[in-house]
Design a protein around this motif. Structure first.
Motif, short mmCIF file in Angstrom:
data_model
loop_
_atom_site.label_atom_id
_atom_site.label_comp_id
_atom_site.label_asym_id
_atom_site.label_seq_id
_atom_site.Cartn_x
_atom_site.Cartn_y
_atom_site.Cartn_z
N LEU A 193 0.82 -1.20 0.00
CA LEU A 193 0.00 0.00 0.00
C LEU A 193 0.86 1.26 0.00
O LEU A 193 0.62 2.20 -0.77
N TRP B 125 -3.19 2.30 -9.04
CA TRP B 125 -4.29 1.69 -8.28
C TRP B 125 -5.05 0.69 -9.13
O TRP B 125 -5.52 -0.33 -8.64
N SER C 232 2.21 5.76 -7.08
CA SER C 232 1.09 6.45 -7.69
C SER C 232 1.36 7.95 -7.70
O SER C 232 1.10 8.63 -8.69
N PHE C 233 1.90 8.44 -6.60
CA PHE C 233 2.25 9.86 -6.55
C PHE C 233 3.28 10.19 -7.62
O PHE C 233 3.16 11.17 -8.35
N ALA D 82 1.22 3.82 -2.96
CA ALA D 82 0.92 5.25 -2.81
C ALA D 82 2.06 6.10 -3.34
O ALA D 82 1.85 7.07 -4.08
#
Lengths: 319, 502, 320
Positions: free
Chosen positions: A172, A268, A179-180, A176
């Protein structure tokens, strides 16, 4: 009154998720153990390795390329991290695995990004090469962590943090961060641009070979992280431990809806795709099907998912 | 003798594309044994008409009469079976197949089991090839032939399929003079066998050499059809351009300042040689030449996408090394490339992201994109350029050509460059956007920008430039300013070069 | 005359550089190992190369078309399992073999139809097939290995014609047939036109979709042939038979010089690639190198092949 057209469009776009929800409901009715916190955490723990790799490979796929070498990369790095635990200790072993992952990425990236060799073949060659290196390193023997019960290295694969397994945290948090990086940074924008149109990127002053190189480095790094989790969870490794992971990774990415042509996709979506595969497999097992049924289902699901996605996109262009 | 029979005639053909009327009530006929040239500026509708003849497009209105019958040409195969053949500018041959196989592609003679009757195939092809005087046999792999010979293979299809109409699209674009002569001989032979020929070209001297009649298209309408012997280059050019200059175009009324860029003896093997020129701030420099003259290549070399073989470049009166695109952008030299879709934009990206793509460093803090600043820039140029889009996140693939082109401009204008090179800035966009872009060019020059406009549309070059360079076959061969900037001067410059060197 | 002969030879070698490479490899191992250059060993190499080789024939066809088939290893496993499983359940040997061949062709047909109907990239469709068809094998065998009951079945591979085993003869005949198929039939020639430019081929009136379906069917059928030969040789049906063989097959074909981008390639090139792969494997084993060397060498050779191909393509382009 919602327009019939809008409703149809909604089903078309989210048909896959709806079908998945339906599947979950059916499973929950048939196997009460399915929708329990314990089982869900179990599934997540299982998908965390594939998921971690898939995060890295997503960067590569968005640039419009492939990485088939992650499975044998996982094997080699797991063997190294496990064996080196006994020799240089956990910290040294982890550093070596990460270094190894980065090197694999650099090689792939140089050949594919700068020399513009076909990604499929280069990563196939790398697959063979890494398998060879694994056998060379281990001599085909199994390796084990000797102090498996006491080492802090167990934290990555077996530990819990606030009731959630550490591998899931890694997935996770890694997801994250990735993804950022993909959605909010200069590099991420360049990745989409290179996958969307390499010529335009060149005309816009973007150094496409460098972007491709970094995408492969990320893929190698993610593989190394997955190897660290894997080694910690199993506390051992043999030369087939990562076999077939490249297929699961690709299946998850495709299921998530990232186009293999490049230029679109998201982290995601990849994680959802990988998790979906994990839940489907788990559900089938809980319902008492033999383990190999999951492969048949994966086959059908992948083709249906891509087909529906394609049909929806065609519809969009027509209207 | 009472009337001349047509092999193919078009009546009242119209074709619409979103936002553009590509062809408007066009009538056109081809007689057996004549060469009928089709001329017009880029975007006049030549290629659309050609594609309708070849079955690649279907017309929205109008009739096609072929050999006295009303027909519909729904696809290329149907065109070919009727004897209508298109010789592409970019050849459509399979390099791994033999000459004979390429000639008869899709219509190979086979026996019951699907085995090729190679002997028959080769024999038939040999007849077609020798009728054209080709010096290569039917069994040769096409991949091992030169471009000119490959073109002969395409033309041999006309022979093989007993074509009654053959359409040539810019056939001499990549041929040498001798090869061109050979091609013309072939065309004359086809003519002698009563084949109707449509000849599309930009090169006036060729058209006057080979054509019997000339039809001029402009903005999708026929301006007239004339016999070659009754006309001359100037008359045809007038028909092509048609409108009074200066009414449509706004030339910048700007102060010419100091030198921005100077290029000396720039060379790139096989593309251009000894290109030297300079441009000052506030100046609009037109670069006129036909497609394939090497104009885009020069621009791309200055911008750094291609590597120069030799030459010097000076920026702001200081000599510098040839830049990479990144360096060029950072020092304020920008290029809006020729092909919007392949070089200018990432089509499945949003408009906002396309605009800031070359300036990611500028629009980010510590590598994190600052979407507020991005959005501000997007909104600013959306207003300045009057771009019609639903919002910052709309993918540019959904926009019309004119709006896409405005995004390409916005992408460079937001960099506030000192020199902007525009390669075919108005190709394939509607009239409204065209004049908006011309006005914009003038406005930019008045603010002190140096602008190079590369175009093969003569009125555009004449209308917006302070000074015009002409280019032909990889060389700059003329410079015109003030009163010297006339159509005939430009046409002479780009077509006379051939004769001088020959 | 002499000069044209030289020119033709160089052009042939440029286009078939794998044979020059194979020649060098053979020379190397002849000196490296005294056992290498014997009829017995070479006949062995040929037999061993046949299984990947037959898969590679189908793969070449599909690749010239500009597509790829990742499911050949799984289809091979289906045919191994069916040919042994069916005869164990009481069907005659040849009935079982026929049914195995038929199911291979049908799986190929399924792949091809899905690609043609959906317009999805063949990489994705056959990647799904690679996973799912393997699942079918497990469903059929229940995950266990099957052992042939009638041992006369395993005696067929012992038939030899001089130094050539029946397996090798079948492989070489298939190469010869499909080389002829590619050069002399309408379907074979169309493959090049489609692989080079599918749109232009369609415009010329070639039925592109039907063509793709036929090629995938052939590819599946050939995978089944390879599977039957393998089942005869092994006498057992492992559900994991042929695992990652699709990768070795792609390696062999690409090594031969056929391009992934389509429109270019031949069976003779593939034969060269298959033999090179087999000779390197055999030679390294004769030299008693550990098995990892083989994997590392293959990886390196593959990258080298890409480099050579790049070199030769740019050369031929300059000639034009």
């Amino acid at each position: 009154m919602i327009g019939e057209k809008a409703l149809k469009g909604f089903f078309k776009r989210n048909g896959l998720l709806l079908a998945f929800a339906f599947f979950l409901a059916v499973t929950a009715l048939n196997a009460p153990a399915f929708l329990t916190v314990g089982n869900i955490l179990d599934v997540l723990r299982q998908v965390s390795i594939v998921g971690t790799i898939a995060i890295g490979v997503t960067f590569v796929v968005i640039t419009g390329r492939f990485d088939l070498s992650v499975g044998s990369g996982l094997t080699l790095l797991t063997v190294i991290v496990v064996d080196q635990n006994n020799i240089v200790g956990p910290l040294g072993a982890i550093i070596m695995a990460i270094f190894g992952g980065l090197m694999v990425g650099v090689w792939n990236g140089l050949l594919i990004g700068y020399l513009k060799f076909n990604a499929l073949i280069v990563t196939l060659a790398m697959l063979s090469l890494l398998q060879g290196l694994t056998l060379w390193y281990s001599g085909g023997a199994n390796v084990n962590v000797h102090n498996a019960q006491t080492t802090w290295y167990a934290f990555f694969g077996r530990g819990d943090l606030f009731g959630v397994p550490v591998p899931v945290w890694i997935l996770l948090v890694g997801g994250a961060i990735a993804s950022f990086a993909l959605m909010k940074t200069r590099f991420g924008r360049s990745v989409f641009s290179v996958g969307g149109n390499e010529t335009t990127s060149k005309f816009s002053g973007i150094n496409a070979p460098k972007i491709v190189l970094f995408a492969y480095i990320i893929s190698g790094f993610a593989t190394a992280c997955a190897a660290i989790i894997m080694g910690s969870r199993v506390m051992g490794a043999q030369s087939t431990i990562g076999q077939g992971y490249e297929l699961n990774v690709l299946a998850g990415i495709i299921l998530g809806g990232t186009s293999l042509l490049g230029g679109s996709g998201s982290i995601w979506r990849t994680i959802v795709g990988v998790a979906m595969l994990g839940f489907i497999q788990n559900a089938l097992l809980l319902m008492g099907f033999p383990y190999y049924i999951q492969w048949l289902v994966t086959w059908v699901v992948i083709i249906l998912a891509v087909w529906i996605d394609l049909a929806a996109k065609r519809g969009k262009i027509l209207t | 003798m009472s009337e001349v029979k047509n092999v193919l005639s078009l009546h009242g053909i119209s074709k619409f594309f979103p936002g553009v009327k590509a062809l408007d009530n066009v009538s056109f006929d081809i007689r057996p044994g004549e060469v009928h040239a089709l001329v017009g500026e880029n975007g006049a509708g030549k290629s659309t008409l050609m594609k309708i003849l070849a079955g690649l497009y279907n017309p929205d209105q109008g009739n096609i009469i072929h050999q006295d019958k009303h027909v519909k040409i729904r696809n290329p195969l149907e065109a070919r079976t009727r004897g209508i053949l298109l010789i592409h500018q970019e050849l459509s041959l399979s390099p791994e197949l033999s000459v004979a196989e390429n000639i008869y592609l899709g219509a190979w003679p086979t026996n019951f089991f699907g085995v090729l009757k190679k002997r028959k195939l080769n024999k038939d092809s040999l007849i077609a090839l020798s009728a054209m005087g080709c010096d290569f046999g039917p069994k040769v792999r096409v991949g091992s032939l030169s471009i000119a010979k490959r073109q002969m293979v395409e033309i041999a299809r006309a022979q093989a399929f007993n074509a009654n109409v053959v359409i040539f699209d810019e056939p001499t674009a990549s041929l040498t003079d001798t090869e061109k002569e050979q091609l013309f001989n072939t065309i004359r032979e086809l003519k002698a066998r009563d084949v109707g020929i449509v000849y599309i070209s930009h090169k006036m001297d060729e058209i006057f050499e080979i054509a019997d009649r000339i039809t001029v298209l402009r903005d999708g309408t026929v301006q007239g059809t004339v016999h070659t012997k009754d006309t001359n280059i100037n008359l045809i050019t007038k028909m092509m351009i048609g409108r009074e200059l200066n009414t449509f175009f706004t030339r910048a009324n700007s102060e010419i300042g100091s030198e921005v860029l100077r290029v000396e003896k720039l060379c790139r093997k096989g593309e251009f040689e000894n290109v030297s020129f300079s441009i000052k701030s506030g100046e609009v420099l037109g670069l006129y030449g036909l497609i394939g003259a090497g104009r885009s290549e020069v621009a791309e070399t200055i911008f750094g996408v291609r590597k120069a073989d030799s030459g010097k470049i000076a920026w702001m009166e200081k000599e510098i090394n040839f830049p990479t695109p990144r360096q060029a952008i950072d020092m304020g030299l920008c290029l809006a490339p020729e092909s919007r879709k392949e070089q200018g934009l990432v089509l499945n990206m949003s408009g906002k992201n396309n605009v800031t793509l070359p300036h990611l460093v500028k629009y980010s803090n510590y590598t994190v994109m600052d979407w507020r600043r991005e959005l501000a820039t997007f909104e600013k140029y959306r207003e300045v350029l009057d771009i019609k889009t639903t919002g910052a996140d709309q993918e540019v693939v959904q926009l019309s050509g004119g709006n896409q082109q405005k995004f390409v401009l916005a992408k460079w204008l937001c960099n506030e460059p000192d020199l902007l090179i525009l390669d075919e800035p108005t190709r394939g966009i509607d009239v409204g956007s065209k004049s908006a872009i011309h006005a914009l060019i003038a406005g930019l020059a008045e603010q002190g920008l140096a602008v190079i406009v590369i175009s093969s549309e003569m009125p555009e070059v004449l209308g917006v430039s302070h000074r015009i360079l002409t280019m032909s076959e990889g060389r700059l061969n003329g410079e015109f300013s003030g009163m010297e900037m006339t159509e005939s001067n430009l046409i002479n410059a780009v077509s006379q070069h051939l004769e001088q060197t020959a | 005359m002499k000069q044209t002969l030289v020119k033709i030879t160089t052009e042939w070698l440029m286009r078939n550089h794998i044979w020059a490479f194979l020649f060098l490899v053979v020379i190397f191992f002849t000196f490296a190992s005294p056992y290498f250059l014997s009829i017995n060993n070479l006949s062995n190499v040929l037999t061993q190369s046949a299984f990947i080789g037959i898969l590679a024939i189908g793969m070449t066809l599909v690749m010239i078309n500009g597509e790829i088939d990742l499911s050949v290893g799984a289809i091979l496993a289906v045919s191994v399992a069916l040919s042994i499983g069916l005869q164990n359940s009481g069907l005659g040997i040849w009935t079982s073999v026929m049914l195995a061949l038929f199911s291979g062709a049908m799986l190929g047909f399924l792949n091809g139809s899905l690609i043609a109907l959906s317009g999805i990239n063949s990489f994705i469709i056959t990647l799904g097939g690679l996973i799912g068809i393997r699942g079918l094998v497990f469903v059929y065998t229940g995950g266990d290995a099957l052992i042939v009951k009638d041992f006369s079945y395993t005696e067929y591979p012992e038939i030899y014609l001089g130094p050539f085993s029946i397996t090798a003869i079948i492989f070489l005949s298939l190469i010869a047939f499909f080389q002829w198929f590619l050069t002399s039939t309408k379907h074979g020639r169309e493959a090049y036109a489609i692989g080079d430019n599918a749109e232009a081929a369609y415009d010329a009136g070639i039925l592109v979709k039907r063509h793709v379906v036929i090629n995938f069917t052939i590819c599946g059928f050939l995978a089944a042939i390879s599977g039957i030969l393998l089942s005869m040789r092994l006498g057992t049906a492992e559900p994991q038979a042929g695992r990652i063989w699709e990768l070795w097959t792609i390696i062999a074909v690409v090594l031969g010089g056929t391009r992934l981008t389509g429109g270019y390639g031949s069976m003779l090139k593939t034969l060269g690639g298959v033999l090179t792969l087999a000779v390197v494997q055999n030679g390294l084993r004769l030299m008693n190198t550990p098995n990892y060397v083989e994997l590392i060498v293959m990886g390196a050779v593959l990258i080298l092949a890409l480099g050579l191909d790049r070199l030769f393509t740019s050369k031929t382009r300059e000639n034009v």
